[in-house]
Design an enzyme around this catalytic site. Structure first.
Site, mmCIF file in Angstrom:
data_model
loop_
_atom_site.group_PDB
_atom_site.id
_atom_site.type_symbol
_atom_site.label_atom_id
_atom_site.label_comp_id
_atom_site.label_asym_id
_atom_site.label_seq_id
_atom_site.Cartn_x
_atom_site.Cartn_y
_atom_site.Cartn_z
ATOM 1 C CG LEU A 23 -2.024 -1.049 1.250
ATOM 2 C CD1 LEU A 23 -2.707 -1.091 2.612
ATOM 3 C CD2 LEU A 23 -3.057 -0.768 0.157
ATOM 4 C CE LYS A 73 10.343 -4.232 7.387
ATOM 5 N NZ LYS A 73 9.373 -4.056 8.466
ATOM 6 C CG ASP A 110 8.542 -1.028 10.630
ATOM 7 O OD1 ASP A 110 7.800 -0.401 9.843
ATOM 8 O OD2 ASP A 110 9.105 -2.099 10.324
HETATM 9 P P1 NDP Z 1 8.456 -13.361 10.589
HETATM 10 O O1 NDP Z 1 8.124 -14.412 9.591
HETATM 11 O O2 NDP Z 1 9.860 -12.915 10.749
HETATM 12 O O3 NDP Z 1 7.978 -13.878 12.063
HETATM 13 C C1 NDP Z 1 6.766 -14.531 12.214
HETATM 14 C C2 NDP Z 1 6.472 -14.803 13.702
HETATM 15 O O4 NDP Z 1 5.134 -15.293 13.776
HETATM 16 C C3 NDP Z 1 7.380 -15.838 14.359
HETATM 17 O O5 NDP Z 1 7.670 -15.437 15.670
HETATM 18 C C4 NDP Z 1 6.511 -17.110 14.351
HETATM 19 O O6 NDP Z 1 6.775 -17.992 15.424
HETATM 20 C C5 NDP Z 1 5.138 -16.504 14.547
HETATM 21 N N1 NDP Z 1 4.066 -17.366 14.028
HETATM 22 C C6 NDP Z 1 3.784 -17.663 12.732
HETATM 23 N N2 NDP Z 1 2.708 -18.473 12.654
HETATM 24 C C7 NDP Z 1 2.297 -18.701 13.929
HETATM 25 C C8 NDP Z 1 1.230 -19.434 14.504
HETATM 26 N N3 NDP Z 1 0.364 -20.135 13.742
HETATM 27 N N4 NDP Z 1 1.084 -19.415 15.844
HETATM 28 C C9 NDP Z 1 1.946 -18.730 16.627
HETATM 29 N N5 NDP Z 1 2.997 -17.998 16.138
HETATM 30 C C10 NDP Z 1 3.161 -17.985 14.797
HETATM 31 O O7 NDP Z 1 7.472 -12.158 10.255
HETATM 32 P P2 NDP Z 1 7.675 -10.589 10.595
HETATM 33 O O8 NDP Z 1 8.154 -10.466 11.981
HETATM 34 O O9 NDP Z 1 8.470 -9.915 9.554
HETATM 35 O O10 NDP Z 1 6.170 -10.018 10.429
HETATM 36 C C11 NDP Z 1 5.114 -10.407 11.315
HETATM 37 C C12 NDP Z 1 3.834 -9.694 10.930
HETATM 38 O O11 NDP Z 1 3.926 -8.281 11.146
HETATM 39 C C13 NDP Z 1 3.459 -9.869 9.455
HETATM 40 O O12 NDP Z 1 2.072 -10.140 9.418
HETATM 41 C C14 NDP Z 1 3.747 -8.509 8.848
HETATM 42 O O13 NDP Z 1 2.912 -8.240 7.733
HETATM 43 C C15 NDP Z 1 3.411 -7.598 10.011
HETATM 44 N N6 NDP Z 1 4.052 -6.261 9.904
HETATM 45 C C16 NDP Z 1 3.230 -5.157 9.867
HETATM 46 C C17 NDP Z 1 3.770 -3.891 9.784
HETATM 47 C C18 NDP Z 1 2.860 -2.687 9.758
HETATM 48 O O14 NDP Z 1 3.323 -1.588 9.441
HETATM 49 N N7 NDP Z 1 1.603 -2.847 10.102
HETATM 50 C C19 NDP Z 1 5.228 -3.660 9.726
HETATM 51 C C20 NDP Z 1 6.003 -4.894 9.789
HETATM 52 C C21 NDP Z 1 5.418 -6.136 9.861
HETATM 53 P P3 NDP Z 1 8.011 -19.039 15.404
HETATM 54 O O15 NDP Z 1 9.214 -18.252 15.799
HETATM 55 O O16 NDP Z 1 7.613 -20.066 16.394
HETATM 56 O O17 NDP Z 1 8.071 -19.559 13.989
#
Ligand code: NDP
Length: 287
Positions: A23, A73, A110
């Protein structure tokens, strides 16, 4: 963009993969049009293993700057000559500025987006007023935890499905952050001032996060960084409990403002309903 693109048009953009559903071009170009700048903001999707080559080629003022999103990033931090404190603490950059002297400056706005969204949608919210809980241990969680430590949260609790990853994040953001396994979420939620979902759970549509949100105090603010859909099942659960909620779209918009200012040296023009534009775009995509 004010009219046709010329040799003088200033270029900025966003780099990520995939990027077609970002977006950011919608937001930045709406502000550019309203400000009357001769500028354009475009999306780039370099190959996954070529980000540093791509960024190196932009040195010397070819473009003003780049927002950087998944999966670049961390790589963005690596190409920078100067790294600001926010990016250093978050271990990732979401904003690169290409200076005319050929150097690259990295920042991470962020956290500003996160705190701006909390201030906008939960008026009176004070990060210093109590413990903050961050769900997840990826880049988004680390950035959120770092921002909350810098904003003076007295305690930051990191809850993650894989506890070892929560421990790594807790150890890197400072401020005495503590790691919790997901099955101890109720203990982490006890007394929380704010709870932020920074996991990607539910994005695939089949694994929404079900956690004991009722263990948070009635006055806790609950935020989801995911904004597709705008009101996630996690936020719906929080609303049913009567908690104040904050959505991820507001965070995206609030980090776009400091990015615009870094590109053009002035804040975005007032009076542009970028949130309305984004919601219309999200609705069009989901229909
Ligand atoms: P990553 O892939 O680096 O991390 C994902 C995390 O989610 C991990 O800690 C993982 O756990 C956990 N996870 C995934 N699936 C599950 C589940 N089913 N149950 C429990 N935990 C789960 O992603 P990011 O950190 O880069 O991004 C995370 C979210 O934040 C995304 O949706 C992204 O779009 C959003 N975001 C939004 C922003 C905004 O401006 N609004 C800015 C940046 C990000 P595990 O370690 O156990 O695998």
């Amino acid at each position: 963009m004010t009219g046709s693109i010329t040799g003088a048009t200033a270029v900025a953009g966003v780099a990520g993969s995939p990027i077609a559903h970002s977006l950011s071009p919608l937001i930045q170009n709406a502000w550019i049009r309203a400000a009357g700048f001769d500028a354009v903001y475009v999306a780039f999707s370099p190959p996954a293993d070529r980000f540093s080559h791509f960024a190196e080629g932009l040195r010397g003022g070819t473009i003003r700057g780049l927002n950087v999103t998944l999966p670049f990033k961390e790589a963005a931090l690596g190409v920078a000559d100067k790294v600001g404190e926010r990016a250093e603490l978050a271990g990732a950059a979401n904003l690169l500025i290409f200076n005319e002297d050929g150097s690259i400056t990295a920042d991470n706005v962020d956290g500003l987006g996160l705190l701006g969204a909390l201030a906008a949608q939960a008026p009176g919210f004070d990060p210093k007023a109590g413990p903050a809980v961050v769900l997840g241990a990826g880049g988004a969680a680390r950035g959120a935890a770092a921002a909350l430590v810098m904003a003076g949260a007295p305690e930051v609790r990191i809850v993650n499905r894989t506890q070892a990853r929560a421990e790594v994040v807790a150890g890197s953001v400072g401020g005495g952050a503590q790691a919790y396994p997901q099955d101890a979420a109720a203990r982490a939620f006890d007394g929380a001032n704010v709870l932020i979902n920074a996991t990607s759970a539910g994005i695939a549509g089949d694994d929404a996060l079900i956690l004991p949100l009722e263990a948070t105090p009635a006055g806790a603010v609950i935020m989801d960084m995911t904004y597709k859909p705008l009101v996630t099942p996690f936020l719906e659960q929080a609303r049913r409990l009567g908690r104040r909620t904050v959505d991820g779209l507001e965070m995206l918009i609030r980090q776009a403002g400091p990015s615009f200012e870094a590109f053009y040296g002035r804040p975005p023009p007032a009076g542009v309903d970028v949130r309305g534009l984004c919601i219309a775009r999200l609705e069009a995509w989901s229909s």
